[in-house]
Write a protein that holds these residues in place. Sequence first.
Motif, PDB file in Angstrom:
ATOM      1  N   GLU A   1     -10.329 -57.062   7.920  1.00 42.62           N
ATOM      2  CA  GLU A   1     -11.040 -55.906   8.464  1.00 42.62           C
ATOM      3  C   GLU A   1     -10.379 -55.489   9.779  1.00 42.62           C
ATOM      4  OE1 GLU A   1     -15.451 -56.863   6.667  1.00 42.62           O
ATOM      5  OE2 GLU A   1     -15.093 -57.213   8.793  1.00 42.62           O
ATOM      6  N   PRO A   2      -9.502 -54.512   9.712  1.00 44.72           N
ATOM      7  CA  PRO A   2      -8.786 -54.102  10.917  1.00 44.72           C
ATOM      8  C   PRO A   2      -9.649 -53.284  11.863  1.00 44.72           C
ATOM      9  CG  PRO A   2      -8.174 -52.707   9.092  1.00 44.72           C
ATOM     10  CD  PRO A   2      -9.103 -53.761   8.542  1.00 44.72           C
ATOM     11  N   GLU A   3      -9.060 -52.994  13.006  1.00 49.18           N
ATOM     12  CA  GLU A   3      -9.737 -52.228  14.040  1.00 49.18           C
ATOM     13  C   GLU A   3      -9.113 -50.845  14.138  1.00 49.18           C
ATOM     14  OE1 GLU A   3     -10.664 -52.471  18.836  1.00 49.18           O
ATOM     15  OE2 GLU A   3      -9.901 -54.243  17.803  1.00 49.18           O
ATOM     16  N   LEU A   4      -9.954 -49.827  14.228  1.00 51.84           N
ATOM     17  CA  LEU A   4      -9.505 -48.471  14.480  1.00 51.84           C
ATOM     18  C   LEU A   4      -9.166 -48.354  15.961  1.00 51.84           C
ATOM     19  CD1 LEU A   4      -9.203 -45.458  13.539  1.00 51.84           C
ATOM     20  CD2 LEU A   4     -11.563 -45.155  14.343  1.00 51.84           C
ATOM     21  N   ALA A   5      -8.022 -47.741  16.251  1.00 53.59           N
ATOM     22  CA  ALA A   5      -7.616 -47.537  17.646  1.00 53.59           C
ATOM     23  C   ALA A   5      -6.999 -46.151  17.789  1.00 53.59           C
ATOM     24  CB  ALA A   5      -6.606 -48.605  18.065  1.00 53.59           C
ATOM     25  N   PHE A   6      -7.236 -45.532  18.938  1.00 56.13           N
ATOM     26  CA  PHE A   6      -6.623 -44.231  19.215  1.00 56.13           C
ATOM     27  C   PHE A   6      -6.516 -44.038  20.713  1.00 56.13           C
ATOM     28  CE2 PHE A   6     -11.190 -43.472  18.557  1.00 56.13           C
ATOM     29  CZ  PHE A   6     -11.553 -42.908  19.770  1.00 56.13           C
ATOM     30  N   GLU A   7      -5.571 -43.180  21.095  1.00 58.41           N
ATOM     31  CA  GLU A   7      -5.407 -42.802  22.493  1.00 58.41           C
ATOM     32  C   GLU A   7      -4.642 -41.486  22.503  1.00 58.41           C
ATOM     33  OE1 GLU A   7      -4.043 -44.848  26.707  1.00 58.41           O
ATOM     34  OE2 GLU A   7      -3.292 -45.710  24.836  1.00 58.41           O
ATOM     35  N   PHE A   8      -5.098 -40.553  23.333  1.00 62.51           N
ATOM     36  CA  PHE A   8      -4.505 -39.224  23.388  1.00 62.51           C
ATOM     37  C   PHE A   8      -4.240 -38.827  24.833  1.00 62.51           C
ATOM     38  CE2 PHE A   8      -6.372 -39.459  19.276  1.00 62.51           C
ATOM     39  CZ  PHE A   8      -5.525 -38.712  18.470  1.00 62.51           C
ATOM     40  N   LEU A   9      -3.231 -37.985  25.014  1.00 55.31           N
ATOM     41  CA  LEU A   9      -2.911 -37.468  26.340  1.00 55.31           C
ATOM     42  C   LEU A   9      -4.110 -36.710  26.903  1.00 55.31           C
ATOM     43  CD1 LEU A   9       0.678 -36.138  25.618  1.00 55.31           C
ATOM     44  CD2 LEU A   9       0.075 -38.171  26.977  1.00 55.31           C
TER      45      LEU A   9
ATOM     46  N   ARG B   1      -4.416 -34.093  28.640  1.00 61.37           N
ATOM     47  CA  ARG B   1      -4.401 -32.631  28.501  1.00 61.37           C
ATOM     48  C   ARG B   1      -4.882 -32.160  27.126  1.00 61.37           C
ATOM     49  NH1 ARG B   1       0.992 -34.107  29.065  1.00 61.37           N
ATOM     50  NH2 ARG B   1       2.278 -33.881  27.201  1.00 61.37           N
ATOM     51  N   THR B   2      -5.036 -33.093  26.183  1.00 55.48           N
ATOM     52  CA  THR B   2      -5.512 -32.718  24.843  1.00 55.48           C
ATOM     53  C   THR B   2      -6.939 -33.188  24.579  1.00 55.48           C
ATOM     54  OG1 THR B   2      -4.654 -34.710  23.738  1.00 55.48           O
ATOM     55  CG2 THR B   2      -3.147 -32.823  23.960  1.00 55.48           C
ATOM     56  N   TRP B   3      -7.560 -33.785  25.583  1.00 57.47           N
ATOM     57  CA  TRP B   3      -8.934 -34.259  25.407  1.00 57.47           C
ATOM     58  C   TRP B   3      -9.884 -33.081  25.166  1.00 57.47           C
ATOM     59  CZ3 TRP B   3     -10.034 -38.452  29.688  1.00 57.47           C
ATOM     60  CH2 TRP B   3      -9.215 -39.568  29.465  1.00 57.47           C
ATOM     61  N   SER B   4     -11.018 -33.372  24.572  1.00 57.50           N
ATOM     62  CA  SER B   4     -12.119 -32.422  24.332  1.00 57.50           C
ATOM     63  C   SER B   4     -11.739 -31.299  23.374  1.00 57.50           C
ATOM     64  CB  SER B   4     -12.633 -31.835  25.661  1.00 57.50           C
ATOM     65  OG  SER B   4     -13.100 -32.870  26.500  1.00 57.50           O
ATOM     66  N   GLN B   5     -10.783 -31.563  22.501  1.00 58.86           N
ATOM     67  CA  GLN B   5     -10.391 -30.581  21.494  1.00 58.86           C
ATOM     68  C   GLN B   5     -10.598 -31.104  20.078  1.00 58.86           C
ATOM     69  OE1 GLN B   5      -6.642 -28.498  22.430  1.00 58.86           O
ATOM     70  NE2 GLN B   5      -6.740 -29.486  24.440  1.00 58.86           N
ATOM     71  N   GLY B   6     -11.208 -32.284  19.948  1.00 55.29           N
ATOM     72  CA  GLY B   6     -11.522 -32.834  18.637  1.00 55.29           C
ATOM     73  C   GLY B   6     -10.388 -33.570  17.952  1.00 55.29           C
ATOM     74  N   TYR B   7      -9.269 -33.783  18.642  1.00 59.35           N
ATOM     75  CA  TYR B   7      -8.131 -34.433  18.000  1.00 59.35           C
ATOM     76  C   TYR B   7      -8.402 -35.896  17.648  1.00 59.35           C
ATOM     77  CZ  TYR B   7      -5.349 -30.364  19.406  1.00 59.35           C
ATOM     78  OH  TYR B   7      -4.854 -29.098  19.579  1.00 59.35           O
ATOM     79  N   ALA B   8      -9.062 -36.630  18.525  1.00 57.10           N
ATOM     80  CA  ALA B   8      -9.349 -38.038  18.243  1.00 57.10           C
ATOM     81  C   ALA B   8     -10.238 -38.173  17.015  1.00 57.10           C
ATOM     82  CB  ALA B   8      -9.997 -38.709  19.458  1.00 57.10           C
ATOM     83  N   THR B   9     -11.240 -37.325  16.920  1.00 58.19           N
ATOM     84  CA  THR B   9     -12.139 -37.364  15.772  1.00 58.19           C
ATOM     85  C   THR B   9     -11.391 -36.984  14.494  1.00 58.19           C
ATOM     86  OG1 THR B   9     -14.004 -36.802  17.215  1.00 58.19           O
ATOM     87  CG2 THR B   9     -14.322 -36.494  14.837  1.00 58.19           C
ATOM     88  N   GLU B  10     -10.619 -35.913  14.556  1.00 52.51           N
ATOM     89  CA  GLU B  10      -9.882 -35.434  13.378  1.00 52.51           C
ATOM     90  C   GLU B  10      -8.867 -36.476  12.885  1.00 52.51           C
ATOM     91  OE1 GLU B  10      -6.963 -31.661  12.290  1.00 52.51           O
ATOM     92  OE2 GLU B  10      -8.419 -31.463  13.926  1.00 52.51           O
TER      93      GLU B  10
ATOM     94  N   ASN C   1     -16.713 -45.852  28.716  1.00 54.91           N
ATOM     95  CA  ASN C   1     -15.891 -44.837  28.073  1.00 54.91           C
ATOM     96  C   ASN C   1     -16.750 -43.922  27.190  1.00 54.91           C
ATOM     97  OD1 ASN C   1     -13.969 -43.319  26.723  1.00 54.91           O
ATOM     98  ND2 ASN C   1     -12.555 -45.038  26.486  1.00 54.91           N
ATOM     99  N   GLY C   2     -17.443 -43.015  27.841  1.00 59.06           N
ATOM    100  CA  GLY C   2     -18.354 -42.116  27.126  1.00 59.06           C
ATOM    101  C   GLY C   2     -17.671 -41.255  26.085  1.00 59.06           C
ATOM    102  N   ALA C   3     -16.471 -40.767  26.366  1.00 59.80           N
ATOM    103  CA  ALA C   3     -15.773 -39.903  25.404  1.00 59.80           C
ATOM    104  C   ALA C   3     -15.465 -40.654  24.115  1.00 59.80           C
ATOM    105  CB  ALA C   3     -14.495 -39.354  26.024  1.00 59.80           C
ATOM    106  N   SER C   4     -14.939 -41.869  24.221  1.00 55.42           N
ATOM    107  CA  SER C   4     -14.638 -42.644  23.014  1.00 55.42           C
ATOM    108  C   SER C   4     -15.916 -43.075  22.298  1.00 55.42           C
ATOM    109  CB  SER C   4     -13.790 -43.872  23.356  1.00 55.42           C
ATOM    110  OG  SER C   4     -12.483 -43.470  23.698  1.00 55.42           O
ATOM    111  N   ARG C   5     -16.963 -43.341  23.047  1.00 53.18           N
ATOM    112  CA  ARG C   5     -18.233 -43.692  22.398  1.00 53.18           C
ATOM    113  C   ARG C   5     -18.775 -42.505  21.608  1.00 53.18           C
ATOM    114  NH1 ARG C   5     -22.004 -46.934  26.474  1.00 53.18           N
ATOM    115  NH2 ARG C   5     -23.147 -47.315  24.545  1.00 53.18           N
ATOM    116  N   ARG C   6     -18.569 -41.280  22.112  1.00 53.40           N
ATOM    117  CA  ARG C   6     -19.005 -40.089  21.357  1.00 53.40           C
ATOM    118  C   ARG C   6     -18.176 -39.931  20.078  1.00 53.40           C
ATOM    119  NH1 ARG C   6     -19.674 -38.502  26.585  1.00 53.40           N
ATOM    120  NH2 ARG C   6     -17.660 -37.430  26.755  1.00 53.40           N
ATOM    121  N   VAL C   7     -16.876 -40.192  20.169  1.00 54.32           N
ATOM    122  CA  VAL C   7     -16.040 -40.138  18.962  1.00 54.32           C
ATOM    123  C   VAL C   7     -16.542 -41.160  17.943  1.00 54.32           C
ATOM    124  CG1 VAL C   7     -13.725 -40.537  18.014  1.00 54.32           C
ATOM    125  CG2 VAL C   7     -13.999 -39.227  20.137  1.00 54.32           C
ATOM    126  N   MET C   8     -16.812 -42.376  18.394  1.00 58.89           N
ATOM    127  CA  MET C   8     -17.309 -43.419  17.476  1.00 58.89           C
ATOM    128  C   MET C   8     -18.604 -42.973  16.804  1.00 58.89           C
ATOM    129  SD  MET C   8     -15.243 -46.066  17.439  1.00 58.89           S
ATOM    130  CE  MET C   8     -14.024 -44.780  17.335  1.00 58.89           C
TER     131      MET C   8
END
Length: 177
Positions: free
Chosen positions: A99-107, A109-118, A143-150
């Motif tokens: 059971e692997p772990e999902l991981a992501f990280e974005f620049l 300047r691209t935050w709040s555009q839905g890229y992590a979720t997509e 990390n509120g932003a990543s918690r919202r993505v989760m």
Amino acid sequence: MEDSRAPGKSISLETDRLILRARRVSDAAVLRELWTERDPRVPPRRQIDSDGRPTIEDIEDQIRSSSRELNLLTVERRVFGDVIGYCGLIDTVRGSDGEPELAFEFLRRTWSQGYATEASWAVLHWAQSSGYRRLWATVRDWNGASRRVMAKLEFVETARVEADEIHGDLLFTTKEL
């Protein structure tokens, strides 16, 4: 049928706005930029050290030496063709075997555009079609932003927490596929 989880299998995923592909040596500068943008609360092992490491060359060497199995995929925007981060699955000791772990990280300047979720949805769909039944993800309590993505990805916080007064508690989430 070929096992798409087997080492040596190159994975490429696409969404309306993104291409997720194997890392290339040419991605190293952007991947290092991610290191420079990390929150100061991130643990030292994930920060640039006093010697300036990892350098772009260190990251290039790591990319050259890594296997081609699904790991962290580079994320490019289709329209611009620019690299904006990574998203994928990593093997950890945190979850159960297989059971692997999902991981992501974005620049930033691209935050709040839905890229992590997509990008994460693309990885989740691939994981499900490849036979995974459950994934894990960890996130720092601050990390509120990543918690919202989760939450958008329908990961559920578990009762498991690694307390860390210095860097923030590490929350464990899981998703049944």
